[in-house]
Design a protein around this motif. Structure first.
Motif, short mmCIF file in Angstrom:
data_model
loop_
_atom_site.label_atom_id
_atom_site.label_comp_id
_atom_site.label_asym_id
_atom_site.label_seq_id
_atom_site.Cartn_x
_atom_site.Cartn_y
_atom_site.Cartn_z
N TYR A 81 -2.24 0.47 -4.43
CA TYR A 81 -1.78 -0.68 -4.09
C TYR A 81 -0.98 -1.12 -5.30
O TYR A 81 -1.19 -1.02 -6.67
N PRO A 86 0.40 5.27 0.12
CA PRO A 86 -0.50 6.31 0.38
C PRO A 86 -0.16 7.56 -0.39
O PRO A 86 1.12 7.58 -0.83
N LEU A 87 -1.07 8.14 -0.67
CA LEU A 87 -0.88 9.32 -1.85
C LEU A 87 0.34 10.44 -1.33
O LEU A 87 0.85 10.99 -1.78
N LEU A 132 0.98 8.22 -8.52
CA LEU A 132 0.74 9.18 -7.51
C LEU A 132 0.81 10.63 -8.01
O LEU A 132 -0.28 11.50 -7.87
N ASP A 177 -8.29 6.58 -3.77
CA ASP A 177 -7.73 6.99 -2.63
C ASP A 177 -6.48 6.44 -2.20
O ASP A 177 -5.83 7.29 -1.18
N LYS A 178 -6.11 5.13 -2.37
CA LYS A 178 -4.99 4.77 -1.87
C LYS A 178 -4.31 3.62 -3.18
O LYS A 178 -5.32 3.30 -3.96
N HIS A 192 0.89 -1.18 0.12
CA HIS A 192 0.10 0.06 0.09
C HIS A 192 0.88 1.23 -0.01
O HIS A 192 1.79 1.15 0.89
N GLU A 220 3.86 0.62 2.96
CA GLU A 220 3.28 -0.52 3.63
C GLU A 220 3.13 -1.96 3.16
O GLU A 220 2.40 -1.99 2.14
N ARG A 256 -8.49 -2.59 -4.56
CA ARG A 256 -8.49 -1.72 -5.63
C ARG A 256 -9.72 -1.60 -6.28
O ARG A 256 -9.92 -0.54 -6.97
N ASP A 303 7.58 4.86 3.35
CA ASP A 303 6.10 5.36 3.58
C ASP A 303 5.27 4.19 3.38
O ASP A 303 4.18 4.03 3.19
N ASN A 321 -2.55 11.26 -10.00
CA ASN A 321 -3.61 11.26 -8.92
C ASN A 321 -3.44 12.86 -8.37
O ASN A 321 -4.57 13.53 -8.29
#
Length: 118
Positions: A65, A14-15, A88, A62-63, A12, A24, A46, A22, A91
């Protein structure tokens, strides 16, 4: 030649990720049977980013993967961040254009070295 085991990693990103630290790691699979379950989990995570035609859209995510195969958790985090980086940026740029998101502007400028104005 030195043989190294490879595993499948579901990561995962994050944006707001600034680098591999960062990222995960959600899960790991070591064989093709476990990969099947891992892939299903990947698709479920997803699913929120698919449009009405069933196509994945990074601007809807929003996330983010990433599913990849590599040797170590640290390598997985590094590769996942690099693979996700274009998504990223896309987005975040979309968030700036559509919502005038000042936080996205700051992340683009500070993390991705992309200068964009509102």
């Amino acid at each position: 030649m030195l043989y190294q085991d490879k595993f499948f990693y579901l990561c995962h990103i994050p944006l707001s990720a600034e680098g591999p630290d960062d990222v995960e790691i959600i899960d790991k699979a070591g064989d093709s049977h476990a990969f099947s379950d891992l892939f299903k989990k990947y698709e479920e995570l997803r699913s929120h980013a698919f449009n009405e035609d069933g196509l994945y859209s990074v601007i809807r995510a929003d996330k983010i993967y990433v599913l990849l195969r590599t040797t170590t958790p640290d390598q997985a985090k590094t590769e996942a961040f690099e693979e996700a980086r274009p998504g990223l940026v896309t987005n975040l740029e979309h968030r700036v254009m559509q919502d005038k998101d000042k936080n996205a502007v700051q992340i683009l400028r500070d993390v991705h070295d992309v200068d964009i104005s509102i």
